[in-house]
Design a protein around this motif. Structure first.
Motif, PDB file in Angstrom:
ATOM      1  N   GLU A 173      61.396  49.177  67.752  1.00 37.96           N
ATOM      2  CA  GLU A 173      60.361  48.976  66.733  1.00 37.96           C
ATOM      3  C   GLU A 173      60.830  48.050  65.618  1.00 37.96           C
ATOM      4  O   GLU A 173      60.475  48.223  64.445  1.00 37.96           O
ATOM      5  CB  GLU A 173      59.903  50.327  66.159  1.00 37.96           C
ATOM      6  N   ILE A 174      61.642  47.055  66.005  1.00 36.75           N
ATOM      7  CA  ILE A 174      62.064  46.021  65.064  1.00 36.75           C
ATOM      8  C   ILE A 174      60.901  45.045  64.893  1.00 36.75           C
ATOM      9  O   ILE A 174      60.351  44.537  65.875  1.00 36.75           O
ATOM     10  CB  ILE A 174      63.317  45.272  65.572  1.00 36.75           C
ATOM     11  N   LYS A 175      60.534  44.770  63.671  1.00 37.39           N
ATOM     12  CA  LYS A 175      59.345  43.963  63.403  1.00 37.39           C
ATOM     13  C   LYS A 175      59.608  42.467  63.541  1.00 37.39           C
ATOM     14  O   LYS A 175      58.726  41.710  63.961  1.00 37.39           O
ATOM     15  CB  LYS A 175      58.843  44.270  61.987  1.00 37.39           C
ATOM     16  N   GLU A 176      60.825  42.022  63.196  1.00 41.53           N
ATOM     17  CA  GLU A 176      61.076  40.581  63.147  1.00 41.53           C
ATOM     18  C   GLU A 176      62.478  40.265  63.658  1.00 41.53           C
ATOM     19  O   GLU A 176      63.441  40.960  63.344  1.00 41.53           O
ATOM     20  CB  GLU A 176      60.900  40.072  61.718  1.00 41.53           C
ATOM     21  N   VAL A 177      62.575  39.190  64.444  1.00 43.11           N
ATOM     22  CA  VAL A 177      63.846  38.746  65.016  1.00 43.11           C
ATOM     23  C   VAL A 177      63.985  37.250  64.758  1.00 43.11           C
ATOM     24  O   VAL A 177      63.042  36.478  64.994  1.00 43.11           O
ATOM     25  CB  VAL A 177      63.902  39.007  66.539  1.00 43.11           C
ATOM     26  N   THR A 178      65.153  36.845  64.267  1.00 42.80           N
ATOM     27  CA  THR A 178      65.427  35.429  64.032  1.00 42.80           C
ATOM     28  C   THR A 178      66.696  35.045  64.764  1.00 42.80           C
ATOM     29  O   THR A 178      67.717  35.727  64.636  1.00 42.80           O
ATOM     30  CB  THR A 178      65.586  35.130  62.525  1.00 42.80           C
ATOM     31  N   VAL A 179      66.642  33.966  65.548  1.00 41.98           N
ATOM     32  CA  VAL A 179      67.807  33.549  66.331  1.00 41.98           C
ATOM     33  C   VAL A 179      68.159  32.098  66.031  1.00 41.98           C
ATOM     34  O   VAL A 179      67.277  31.262  65.785  1.00 41.98           O
ATOM     35  CB  VAL A 179      67.561  33.723  67.847  1.00 41.98           C
ATOM     36  N   PHE A 180      69.467  31.817  66.033  1.00 42.07           N
ATOM     37  CA  PHE A 180      69.976  30.461  65.816  1.00 42.07           C
ATOM     38  C   PHE A 180      70.156  29.829  67.192  1.00 42.07           C
ATOM     39  O   PHE A 180      71.133  30.081  67.886  1.00 42.07           O
ATOM     40  CB  PHE A 180      71.303  30.541  65.070  1.00 42.07           C
ATOM     41  N   ALA A 181      69.191  29.007  67.597  1.00 43.46           N
ATOM     42  CA  ALA A 181      69.185  28.464  68.954  1.00 43.46           C
ATOM     43  C   ALA A 181      69.859  27.101  69.064  1.00 43.46           C
ATOM     44  O   ALA A 181      70.539  26.810  70.055  1.00 43.46           O
ATOM     45  CB  ALA A 181      67.749  28.367  69.462  1.00 43.46           C
ATOM     46  N   PHE A 182      69.660  26.245  68.045  1.00 47.19           N
ATOM     47  CA  PHE A 182      70.187  24.881  68.144  1.00 47.19           C
ATOM     48  C   PHE A 182      70.407  24.342  66.741  1.00 47.19           C
ATOM     49  O   PHE A 182      69.466  24.173  65.972  1.00 47.19           O
ATOM     50  CB  PHE A 182      69.207  23.990  68.916  1.00 47.19           C
ATOM     51  N   LEU A 228      55.552  41.685  66.892  1.00 46.25           N
ATOM     52  CA  LEU A 228      56.939  41.231  66.799  1.00 46.25           C
ATOM     53  C   LEU A 228      56.941  39.746  66.488  1.00 46.25           C
ATOM     54  O   LEU A 228      56.297  38.958  67.184  1.00 46.25           O
ATOM     55  CB  LEU A 228      57.701  41.486  68.106  1.00 46.25           C
ATOM     56  N   PHE A 229      57.663  39.377  65.427  1.00 50.13           N
ATOM     57  CA  PHE A 229      57.794  37.971  65.055  1.00 50.13           C
ATOM     58  C   PHE A 229      59.133  37.468  65.575  1.00 50.13           C
ATOM     59  O   PHE A 229      60.181  37.996  65.210  1.00 50.13           O
ATOM     60  CB  PHE A 229      57.728  37.802  63.535  1.00 50.13           C
ATOM     61  N   LEU A 230      59.099  36.441  66.421  1.00 51.99           N
ATOM     62  CA  LEU A 230      60.323  35.816  66.911  1.00 51.99           C
ATOM     63  C   LEU A 230      60.455  34.448  66.257  1.00 51.99           C
ATOM     64  O   LEU A 230      59.680  33.533  66.536  1.00 51.99           O
ATOM     65  CB  LEU A 230      60.297  35.673  68.438  1.00 51.99           C
ATOM     66  N   ASN A 231      61.435  34.325  65.360  1.00 52.14           N
ATOM     67  CA  ASN A 231      61.707  33.066  64.675  1.00 52.14           C
ATOM     68  C   ASN A 231      62.886  32.385  65.372  1.00 52.14           C
ATOM     69  O   ASN A 231      63.953  32.978  65.522  1.00 52.14           O
ATOM     70  CB  ASN A 231      62.064  33.317  63.210  1.00 52.14           C
ATOM     71  N   ILE A 232      62.689  31.143  65.783  1.00 55.58           N
ATOM     72  CA  ILE A 232      63.728  30.408  66.496  1.00 55.58           C
ATOM     73  C   ILE A 232      64.153  29.210  65.652  1.00 55.58           C
ATOM     74  O   ILE A 232      63.348  28.303  65.387  1.00 55.58           O
ATOM     75  CB  ILE A 232      63.227  29.937  67.870  1.00 55.58           C
ATOM     76  N   ALA A 233      65.405  29.229  65.209  1.00 55.49           N
ATOM     77  CA  ALA A 233      65.944  28.111  64.425  1.00 55.49           C
ATOM     78  C   ALA A 233      66.390  27.022  65.388  1.00 55.49           C
ATOM     79  O   ALA A 233      67.332  27.212  66.161  1.00 55.49           O
ATOM     80  CB  ALA A 233      67.117  28.592  63.572  1.00 55.49           C
ATOM     81  N   PHE A 234      65.700  25.886  65.364  1.00 57.47           N
ATOM     82  CA  PHE A 234      65.969  24.810  66.309  1.00 57.47           C
ATOM     83  C   PHE A 234      66.048  23.498  65.532  1.00 57.47           C
ATOM     84  O   PHE A 234      65.157  23.183  64.759  1.00 57.47           O
ATOM     85  CB  PHE A 234      64.855  24.747  67.365  1.00 57.47           C
ATOM     86  N   ALA A 235      67.120  22.735  65.752  1.00 56.83           N
ATOM     87  CA  ALA A 235      67.417  21.561  64.920  1.00 56.83           C
ATOM     88  C   ALA A 235      67.473  22.007  63.463  1.00 56.83           C
ATOM     89  O   ALA A 235      66.800  21.464  62.581  1.00 56.83           O
ATOM     90  CB  ALA A 235      66.383  20.460  65.118  1.00 56.83           C
ATOM     91  N   TYR A 236      68.300  23.020  63.219  1.00 55.38           N
ATOM     92  CA  TYR A 236      68.331  23.705  61.924  1.00 55.38           C
ATOM     93  C   TYR A 236      69.752  23.794  61.384  1.00 55.38           C
ATOM     94  O   TYR A 236      70.702  23.967  62.139  1.00 55.38           O
ATOM     95  CB  TYR A 236      67.774  25.122  62.078  1.00 55.38           C
ATOM     96  N   THR A 237      69.882  23.650  60.073  1.00 50.21           N
ATOM     97  CA  THR A 237      71.030  24.146  59.306  1.00 50.21           C
ATOM     98  C   THR A 237      70.484  24.635  57.976  1.00 50.21           C
ATOM     99  O   THR A 237      69.426  24.172  57.520  1.00 50.21           O
ATOM    100  CB  THR A 237      72.112  23.075  59.031  1.00 50.21           C
ATOM    101  N   SER A 238      71.192  25.544  57.363  1.00 46.15           N
ATOM    102  CA  SER A 238      70.744  26.065  56.081  1.00 46.15           C
ATOM    103  C   SER A 238      70.778  24.979  55.007  1.00 46.15           C
ATOM    104  O   SER A 238      69.894  24.918  54.145  1.00 46.15           O
ATOM    105  CB  SER A 238      71.630  27.243  55.658  1.00 46.15           C
TER     106      SER A 238
END
Length: 313
Positions: free
Chosen positions: A69-78, A148-158
């Motif tokens: 029951e996790i509402k949001e997931v964010t992954v560092f893909a690229f 469920l929100f799946l956030n995918i970091a792609f061509a990303y840096t902070s």
């Protein structure tokens, strides 16, 4: 491999999940999916096959998050830094991404049935046009889902995210004033402006670094590092991460409970908050109009990308 998997839990895994559900659960978990290349080397397979195994693990992990029951997931893909790898590896990674997002479009019905919303963020204009196109479509076809929100970091840096946020403010031609520029305004211009900060960050492969990922958002996040390479991550590794979060949460709650304040201080705090709210109300029209234009520009960009044609960078 499908984006939605039917993971069959063993009895002790179900027991462990049910026990953890009795405690506080993170609403938002971020993952640094590290170790795909090392996994490929150890398994004596091609690097791209290691990355493909990493995608398979992501789909498995999504099912774990739904079950917990996790509402949001964010992954560092690229990472933007990944463009510095050999051209062959970069090309293979972008082809794999295109293949997986094409598959996502085919599974629109399944994603909607499970209530999964896909949000890809980063400097998407750095990507090939055909990949931009399928990414934009993936976001638009799932934008009404909210389980469920799946956030995918792609061509990303902070660093890039924060720089882009500041550029949004500088380039404004509206009514913003110097006093409007604060942490709140900058945070609302970040790629992840509609997401709460992660409660838990899990990084695989034994590295204990953030690697320029969500550095603005991680100020109060519980960090959990595991030696497992990303394709080797098990459900129990994942649950240990949640257990680590619960321990930290209990410790923090105990610390807050131990700190007592007298009624006079409480009244002063309330008065300060009231004054701050009045100030925000005074500024809200200018800030609201600016942020509204930011959101409109970003949506128009997505719509433009869906009409773009295949054209390699």
């Amino acid at each position: 491999m499908s984006w939605m998997r039917n993971y069959k839990y063993r009895w002790y895994e179900t027991l462990a999940m049910n026990i953890l559900k009795m405690g506080p659960l993170p609403k938002h978990i971020a993952f640094i999916m590290d170790g795909n290349r090392r996994f490929a080397k150890h398994s004596q397979i091609q690097k791209i096959d290691g990355h493909s195994k990493g995608f398979d693990k992501l789909t498995e992990c999504l099912q774990w998050c739904l079950s917990m029951e996790i509402k949001e997931v964010t992954v560092f893909a690229f990472s933007i830094e990944n463009f510095k790898r050999t051209q062959d590896e970069v090309d293979d990674l972008l082809r794999l991404a295109k293949e997986k997002f094409d598959k996502l479009l085919e599974e629109e019905k399944v994603l909607c049935e499970n209530g999964v919303r896909i949000r890809i963020f980063g400097d998407l204009l750095l990507l090939p046009k055909d990949l931009q196109n399928v990414i934009a479509k993936a976001m638009l076809i799932t934008e009404q889902n909210d389980k469920l929100f799946l956030n995918i970091a792609f061509a990303y840096t902070s660093h890039n995210e924060i720089t882009t946020s500041i550029q949004e403010v500088i380039e404004d031609h509206g009514d913003l004033k110097k006093e409007d520029i604060n942490e709140y305004l900058i945070s609302k211009c970040l790629y992840m402006n509609s997401s709460p900060d992660p409660d838990l960050l899990i990084r695989t492969s034994g590295e204990s670094r953030i690697s320029d990922f969500l550095m603005w958002q991680l100020s109060s996040t519980v960090l959990y590092f595991t030696r497992a390479l990303w394709p080797q991550l098990t459900l129990m590794d994942f649950l240990f991460g949640i257990f680590s979060y619960q321990l930290k949460k209990i410790q923090l709650t105990s610390l807050k409970t131990a700190i007592k304040t007298n009624s006079q201080n409480q009244n002063e705090i309330c008065e300060d908050k009231s004054s701050l709210n009045q100030s925000n109300q005074y500024l809200s029209d200018r800030v609201y109009n600016f942020l509204r234009h930011v959101d409109i520009r970003r949506r128009h960009l997505l719509l433009d990308l869906t009409s773009s044609k295949k054209d390699d960078i």
